[in-house]
Design an enzyme around this catalytic site. Sequence first.
Site: not given
Length: 374
Positions: A141, A167, A169, A194, A219, A244, A268, A296
């Site tokens: 990420s 991934k 952000k 995400d 996400e 998520d 998670k 994570g």
Amino acid sequence: MSINQRFEIDSVVVRGLRLELKSPFTTSGWTTTHKTPIVVEVKGAGISGWGEGAVANAPFYNHETPQTALHILKEFAIPLFLREKPTTPQDLSRLLSRIQRNGFARAALEMAYWDWCAKAQGLPLYRMLGGTRNVIPVGVSIGIQKSPTELCEQVGRYIEQGYKRIKIKVAPGKDISFVDAVFKEFPNVPLMIDANSAYSLEAASVFEEMNKFKLMMIEQPLHETDIYQHSLLAKRLTNPICLDESIESLRDADAAIALGACSIINIKPGRVGGLTEAKAIHDLCAAQNVPVWCGGMLESGIGRAANMALATLPNFTLPGDISESSRYYTSDIVEPEIKFEAGGELKLSERSGIGFDVKVEALRKVTVLEEAIL
């Protein structure tokens, strides 16, 4: 499976840690420079079981903070545990479900008991959970970068290191151009984005424009309470939606799947209250043909090892955000350090419990609070 027949716990030690990140990690809502997880040690019969509540420093990811997690553990969860004496982690999970929400606090204790019980049985935690393989692929990420150029530089480094999935952000104003730059430079990269709940349904055009990109998933684009709104957005997209923050329990997962709000779920264990609930969500998703992956929270090696064990379950078919210890921290508090095998995969230890030893001196150096509860 019967895990242990007697309650043999003598005490529980709660520790607050401060772990400095190698570099700041930025999402759509906050920037993290250090982590302050809560670590629980369950002690009895000469065995220590370890669990981590990888709670965020401030109530930006969910409602919890290190202070609230400590309060819930010391005043409610641990006294309930020591008084009721559950003999399996599943029994403890049911017991702790009396405590509303506060998933990271509950998970820290429940995961420590899973580790203790696995060690008492002489079994690796991943096998105790029902894992079907001892090697897992992992992704990475990447926080929000200042420019598409800087993002591409980071993506290139992680591809060279062998990560199986990237991934990135995103946030309003740092989305389409950033994704476009990555695909132009790395057209074959397995890429997901995400948003950490940064958008509203009114901004759906941003994600509709991303229909031109072949993303693994988008996400958590909308607010965590917007399960119905996610179902409306999903109908307008060709890229799959993954939830998520919206999924805090098995009930949430069931509702999201039934409404068509997502076609993938990020599990998670801290967010959902522990490994028992995480496994239940996994099983539900498997029955509904909804793939899952393990997210994570910048965990130390204690939490990272538990995530590794969870990710060996058969419906974890997508690479998770687990990473090597060195991804976020200069040194870890477990040994051996969590490192890749050849090909960007992590191999599970056949040792009992989480499979790693806690380095006592390293733990002491990062501990800012410690309290034993008898």
